[in-house]
Each structure stands twice: as C-alpha cells, then as structure tokens.
Design an enzyme around this catalytic site. Structure first.
Site, PDB file in Angstrom:
ATOM      1  N   HIS A  51     -18.176  14.584  14.993  1.00  0.00           N
ATOM      2  CA  HIS A  51     -17.343  13.476  15.454  1.00  0.00           C
ATOM      3  C   HIS A  51     -18.065  12.152  15.223  1.00  0.00           C
ATOM      4  O   HIS A  51     -19.265  12.131  14.937  1.00  0.00           O
ATOM      5  CB  HIS A  51     -16.978  13.636  16.937  1.00  0.00           C
TER       6      HIS A  51
HETATM    7  P1  TYD Z   1     -18.606  18.080  22.854  1.00  0.00           P
HETATM    8  O1  TYD Z   1     -18.014  16.753  22.531  1.00  0.00           O
HETATM    9  O2  TYD Z   1     -18.003  19.278  22.212  1.00  0.00           O
HETATM   10  O3  TYD Z   1     -20.148  18.068  22.550  1.00  0.00           O
HETATM   11  P2  TYD Z   1     -20.885  17.752  21.161  1.00  0.00           P
HETATM   12  O4  TYD Z   1     -19.871  17.127  20.256  1.00  0.00           O
HETATM   13  O5  TYD Z   1     -21.929  16.750  21.519  1.00  0.00           O
HETATM   14  O6  TYD Z   1     -21.430  19.007  20.625  1.00  0.00           O
HETATM   15  O7  TYD Z   1     -18.582  18.250  24.420  1.00  0.00           O
HETATM   16  C1  TYD Z   1     -18.458  19.484  25.073  1.00  0.00           C
HETATM   17  C2  TYD Z   1     -17.631  19.322  26.342  1.00  0.00           C
HETATM   18  O8  TYD Z   1     -18.306  18.498  27.286  1.00  0.00           O
HETATM   19  C3  TYD Z   1     -16.279  18.669  26.066  1.00  0.00           C
HETATM   20  O9  TYD Z   1     -15.316  19.352  26.872  1.00  0.00           O
HETATM   21  C4  TYD Z   1     -16.443  17.262  26.585  1.00  0.00           C
HETATM   22  C5  TYD Z   1     -17.494  17.398  27.679  1.00  0.00           C
HETATM   23  N1  TYD Z   1     -18.339  16.214  27.857  1.00  0.00           N
HETATM   24  C6  TYD Z   1     -18.293  15.501  29.037  1.00  0.00           C
HETATM   25  O10 TYD Z   1     -17.517  15.798  29.953  1.00  0.00           O
HETATM   26  N2  TYD Z   1     -19.114  14.416  29.187  1.00  0.00           N
HETATM   27  C7  TYD Z   1     -19.976  14.028  28.215  1.00  0.00           C
HETATM   28  O11 TYD Z   1     -20.712  13.038  28.393  1.00  0.00           O
HETATM   29  C8  TYD Z   1     -20.016  14.783  26.981  1.00  0.00           C
HETATM   30  C9  TYD Z   1     -20.937  14.387  25.871  1.00  0.00           C
HETATM   31  C10 TYD Z   1     -19.193  15.863  26.852  1.00  0.00           C
END
Ligand code: TYD
Length: 136
Positions: A51
C-alpha cells in the site's frame, strides 16, 4: 507532501553499559509522533504492506532481527534491508511499500505522524500509479 524516502542514522546515547536510542519529534524523527505500532512473530514467507499513503510520514525501525522493504515511488523500485537498530527508514508521502524476508526474531517498529485512518491508504497499485501521475 513531497514523496521521499531516506535511510537515517540515529544519534545514539550508548555508553559502556550498552546502547540506547531515543526518538522524539525533532530528535531522530522529523515529525510529531501520533502513533506507534509494531509487527512481530511474522510467519515464514509472509509479505506485508502493499500500500501507499496519501498523507503520512513514517519511520520504520527494525529493533531486532531483519526484514526487507521494497520502496517504490512510481518510477523506481528499491530494496532496502533493515537489520540495524541504529538506523531508520523514513518514508514520506506517496510511496508504495512492501515488506518481506522477515527473520523469525524480527521486531519492526513504526512511528507515524497521524492516527490510523483507512481513508489515507491506497491499496491498489494501479490507483497508486494514477495518484503519482496526478501529483507530478
Ligand atoms: P495492515 O494494513 O494489513 O498491515 P500492513 O499493511 O502494515 O502489513 O494492517 C493489519 C490490520 O491492522 C488491519 O485490519 C488494519 C489494522 N491496523 C490498525 O488498526 N491500526 C494501525 O495503526 C495499523 C497499522 C493497522
């Protein structure tokens, strides 16, 4: 916000007892820190991220172990291996990121300039390229 990424070397405060690194707004981090999260116990072979953010500054620090970031500004992709708690990867603005090759012991800490906001995410690569084009 100008898109950019940069590997930064932290000022360290260690002494003969060991190492200590402090991070504050204006000291090792060039933004107000509104959120901290960390990724650990990552399973073998997992790739994360995929992303970009519209309006976010982040500082990624591997405080233990190692992982690799793929950083993409829409024109060039670069792999950056993080395996040193004395360094952080600063990411600002429209940058696509992916993370891979997490070591079993990897603890990846992220400091962020904004609260969690799903509307700030671009999760589709073609949309990201479109945003980069509109931005330049
Ligand atoms: P995700 O965006 O998939 O993590 P990454 O892209 O960094 O691997 O996030 C995993 C889950 O956690 C998703 O449901 C969103 C949640 N989340 C939060 O609630 N708060 C946060 O600060 C972050 C980074 C993720």
């Amino acid at each position: 916000m100008q898109a950019k990424y940069e590997l930064v070397n932290f000022k360290t405060l260690g002494d003969d007892r060991g190492s200590l690194i402090a991070i504050e707004e204006g000291y090792n981090a060039p933004f107000e820190i509104k959120r901290v999260y960390y990724i650990f116990d990552t399973k073998e072979g997992v790739e994360r991220g995929f992303h970009a953010h519209i309006n976010l500054k982040q500082l990624a620090i591997v405080v233990k172990g190692s992982c690799t970031f793929i950083i993409d500004n829409g024109k060039r992709r670069k792999e950056i291996k993080l395996n040193n708690p004395n360094q952080g990867l600063l990411i600002e603005g429209l940058i696509w990121r992916e993370m891979k090759d997490f070591s079993e012991d990897c603890v990846l800490v992220i400091l962020a300039s904004e609260h969690y906001d799903e509307s700030d995410y671009i999760r589709d690569y073609d949309n990201f390229l479109e945003e980069v084009k509109n931005d330049s």
